[in-house]
Design a protein around this motif. Sequence first.
Motif, mmCIF file in Angstrom:
data_model
loop_
_atom_site.group_PDB
_atom_site.id
_atom_site.type_symbol
_atom_site.label_atom_id
_atom_site.label_comp_id
_atom_site.label_asym_id
_atom_site.label_seq_id
_atom_site.Cartn_x
_atom_site.Cartn_y
_atom_site.Cartn_z
ATOM 1 N N VAL A 120 57.322 -14.190 -33.436
ATOM 2 C CA VAL A 120 57.251 -13.074 -34.383
ATOM 3 C C VAL A 120 55.771 -12.846 -34.662
ATOM 4 O O VAL A 120 55.042 -13.781 -35.003
ATOM 5 C CB VAL A 120 58.027 -13.368 -35.685
ATOM 6 C CG1 VAL A 120 57.870 -12.208 -36.664
ATOM 7 C CG2 VAL A 120 59.499 -13.639 -35.392
ATOM 8 N N GLU A 121 55.340 -11.607 -34.517
ATOM 9 C CA GLU A 121 53.915 -11.303 -34.669
ATOM 10 C C GLU A 121 53.688 -10.191 -35.675
ATOM 11 O O GLU A 121 54.604 -9.455 -36.038
ATOM 12 C CB GLU A 121 53.306 -10.961 -33.311
ATOM 13 C CG GLU A 121 53.991 -9.824 -32.590
ATOM 14 C CD GLU A 121 53.573 -9.718 -31.127
ATOM 15 O OE1 GLU A 121 53.100 -8.627 -30.751
ATOM 16 O OE2 GLU A 121 53.725 -10.690 -30.370
ATOM 17 N N LEU A 122 52.437 -10.084 -36.108
ATOM 18 C CA LEU A 122 52.064 -9.067 -37.091
ATOM 19 C C LEU A 122 50.577 -8.795 -37.004
ATOM 20 O O LEU A 122 49.830 -9.570 -36.417
ATOM 21 C CB LEU A 122 52.413 -9.543 -38.504
ATOM 22 C CG LEU A 122 51.654 -10.776 -39.008
ATOM 23 C CD1 LEU A 122 50.457 -10.394 -39.865
ATOM 24 C CD2 LEU A 122 52.581 -11.670 -39.801
ATOM 25 N N SER A 123 50.177 -7.692 -37.602
ATOM 26 C CA SER A 123 48.771 -7.384 -37.823
ATOM 27 C C SER A 123 48.591 -7.164 -39.310
ATOM 28 O O SER A 123 49.452 -6.563 -39.966
ATOM 29 C CB SER A 123 48.353 -6.114 -37.079
ATOM 30 O OG SER A 123 48.363 -6.324 -35.695
ATOM 31 N N ARG B 110 50.560 -17.461 -43.599
ATOM 32 C CA ARG B 110 50.274 -18.851 -43.197
ATOM 33 C C ARG B 110 51.292 -19.811 -43.807
ATOM 34 O O ARG B 110 51.683 -20.791 -43.165
ATOM 35 C CB ARG B 110 48.857 -19.227 -43.592
ATOM 36 C CG ARG B 110 47.819 -18.563 -42.708
ATOM 37 C CD ARG B 110 46.407 -18.948 -43.062
ATOM 38 N NE ARG B 110 45.458 -18.319 -42.145
ATOM 39 C CZ ARG B 110 44.244 -17.929 -42.497
ATOM 40 N NH1 ARG B 110 43.800 -18.109 -43.736
ATOM 41 N NH2 ARG B 110 43.455 -17.367 -41.600
ATOM 42 N N LYS B 111 51.720 -19.549 -45.042
ATOM 43 C CA LYS B 111 52.722 -20.389 -45.694
ATOM 44 C C LYS B 111 54.018 -20.419 -44.884
ATOM 45 O O LYS B 111 54.744 -21.413 -44.894
ATOM 46 C CB LYS B 111 52.982 -19.845 -47.117
ATOM 47 C CG LYS B 111 53.965 -20.637 -47.935
ATOM 48 C CD LYS B 111 54.034 -20.110 -49.364
ATOM 49 C CE LYS B 111 55.221 -19.204 -49.529
ATOM 50 N NZ LYS B 111 55.457 -18.795 -50.914
ATOM 51 N N PHE B 112 54.292 -19.347 -44.170
ATOM 52 C CA PHE B 112 55.504 -19.248 -43.357
ATOM 53 C C PHE B 112 55.276 -19.642 -41.895
ATOM 54 O O PHE B 112 56.116 -19.379 -41.046
ATOM 55 C CB PHE B 112 56.090 -17.838 -43.452
ATOM 56 C CG PHE B 112 56.911 -17.631 -44.693
ATOM 57 C CD1 PHE B 112 58.291 -17.781 -44.673
ATOM 58 C CD2 PHE B 112 56.301 -17.318 -45.901
ATOM 59 C CE1 PHE B 112 59.046 -17.615 -45.814
ATOM 60 C CE2 PHE B 112 57.055 -17.153 -47.057
ATOM 61 C CZ PHE B 112 58.429 -17.307 -47.009
ATOM 62 N N GLY B 113 54.145 -20.263 -41.607
ATOM 63 C CA GLY B 113 53.894 -20.787 -40.272
ATOM 64 C C GLY B 113 53.195 -19.847 -39.310
ATOM 65 O O GLY B 113 53.073 -20.159 -38.122
ATOM 66 N N PHE B 114 52.729 -18.713 -39.789
ATOM 67 C CA PHE B 114 51.988 -17.797 -38.920
ATOM 68 C C PHE B 114 50.572 -18.328 -38.738
ATOM 69 O O PHE B 114 49.977 -18.845 -39.673
ATOM 70 C CB PHE B 114 51.961 -16.382 -39.507
ATOM 71 C CG PHE B 114 53.280 -15.680 -39.403
ATOM 72 C CD1 PHE B 114 53.536 -14.808 -38.349
ATOM 73 C CD2 PHE B 114 54.275 -15.898 -40.339
ATOM 74 C CE1 PHE B 114 54.761 -14.175 -38.234
ATOM 75 C CE2 PHE B 114 55.507 -15.274 -40.234
ATOM 76 C CZ PHE B 114 55.748 -14.410 -39.186
ATOM 77 N N GLU B 115 50.068 -18.178 -37.520
ATOM 78 C CA GLU B 115 48.721 -18.631 -37.197
ATOM 79 C C GLU B 115 47.884 -17.457 -36.700
ATOM 80 O O GLU B 115 48.412 -16.526 -36.090
ATOM 81 C CB GLU B 115 48.780 -19.714 -36.113
ATOM 82 C CG GLU B 115 49.533 -20.954 -36.558
ATOM 83 C CD GLU B 115 49.641 -21.998 -35.454
ATOM 84 O OE1 GLU B 115 48.942 -21.878 -34.422
ATOM 85 O OE2 GLU B 115 50.433 -22.935 -35.638
ATOM 86 N N ASP B 116 46.579 -17.546 -36.949
ATOM 87 C CA ASP B 116 45.651 -16.521 -36.488
ATOM 88 C C ASP B 116 45.595 -16.547 -34.963
ATOM 89 O O ASP B 116 45.539 -17.620 -34.362
ATOM 90 C CB ASP B 116 44.248 -16.795 -37.017
ATOM 91 C CG ASP B 116 44.177 -16.832 -38.537
ATOM 92 O OD1 ASP B 116 45.224 -16.778 -39.198
ATOM 93 O OD2 ASP B 116 43.051 -16.931 -39.061
ATOM 94 N N GLU B 117 45.592 -15.370 -34.361
ATOM 95 C CA GLU B 117 45.469 -15.280 -32.910
ATOM 96 C C GLU B 117 44.248 -14.493 -32.463
ATOM 97 O O GLU B 117 43.750 -14.699 -31.388
ATOM 98 C CB GLU B 117 46.733 -14.670 -32.305
ATOM 99 C CG GLU B 117 47.917 -15.602 -32.406
ATOM 100 C CD GLU B 117 49.064 -15.192 -31.504
ATOM 101 O OE1 GLU B 117 49.254 -13.977 -31.298
ATOM 102 O OE2 GLU B 117 49.760 -16.087 -31.008
ATOM 103 N N GLY B 118 43.796 -13.584 -33.284
ATOM 104 C CA GLY B 118 42.630 -12.818 -32.878
ATOM 105 C C GLY B 118 42.253 -11.780 -33.912
ATOM 106 O O GLY B 118 43.037 -11.453 -34.805
ATOM 107 N N ALA C 84 50.744 -14.750 -35.455
ATOM 108 C CA ALA C 84 52.072 -14.943 -34.887
ATOM 109 C C ALA C 84 52.623 -16.299 -35.315
ATOM 110 O O ALA C 84 51.879 -17.226 -35.623
ATOM 111 C CB ALA C 84 52.046 -14.858 -33.366
ATOM 112 N N ARG C 85 53.944 -16.363 -35.310
ATOM 113 C CA ARG C 85 54.665 -17.616 -35.564
ATOM 114 C C ARG C 85 55.542 -17.865 -34.347
ATOM 115 O O ARG C 85 56.341 -17.002 -33.963
ATOM 116 C CB ARG C 85 55.543 -17.485 -36.810
ATOM 117 C CG ARG C 85 56.225 -18.809 -37.189
ATOM 118 C CD ARG C 85 57.407 -18.545 -38.087
ATOM 119 N NE ARG C 85 58.502 -18.052 -37.242
ATOM 120 C CZ ARG C 85 59.777 -18.194 -37.520
ATOM 121 N NH1 ARG C 85 60.168 -18.763 -38.631
ATOM 122 N NH2 ARG C 85 60.707 -17.737 -36.722
#
Length: 172
Positions: free
Chosen positions: A121-124, A137-145, A164-165
């Motif tokens: 699952v991704e987002l901007s 980040r609390k929900f496990g999303f990490e920076d990708e770019g 994205a997570r």
Amino acid sequence: MHDDNPTIHIERFSEAHIEGITALYNDPAVARQVLQMPFQSTEVWRQRLQAENDRAVKLVALHEGVVIGNLGLEAFSRIRRAHAGSFGMAVAVAWQGKGVGSKLLTAALDVADNWMNLHRVELSVYADNEAAISLYRKFGFEDEGLFRDYAVRDGQWVDTLSMARLRRSTKT
């Protein structure tokens, strides 16, 4: 799981919510944090609702029947990207920091994981939106770019962060 605010109710976006969604996104403080144009009509949101498909879930957060948040999650349709989806969300200014985003994300990620079987699952998000980035980040999303000069906001070019997570298998 402890429910921080039981007065917030999550349900699927429907015709009954169109005026509330329109008002939410027409708030200038909300519009500046999302990629929507200001001054949208209810007809724009009605058309989006009618463009419903089984690869998407559109949620609203309600307090006493008033729309205070929205999240739309959509799985990608291309076969080689079918394991992935993206979402966008908004929370009314008066309700930011009060658990609305967490409730929307909890519901959406449950659908992503357990019903859509999404691996990614991704987002901007605008790179200066620290509250939203912290929530993701609390929900496990990490920076990708970092996308430099990605969008215009308040007449200035602004950067967005791609996050994205990835859902890891819990089976051993």
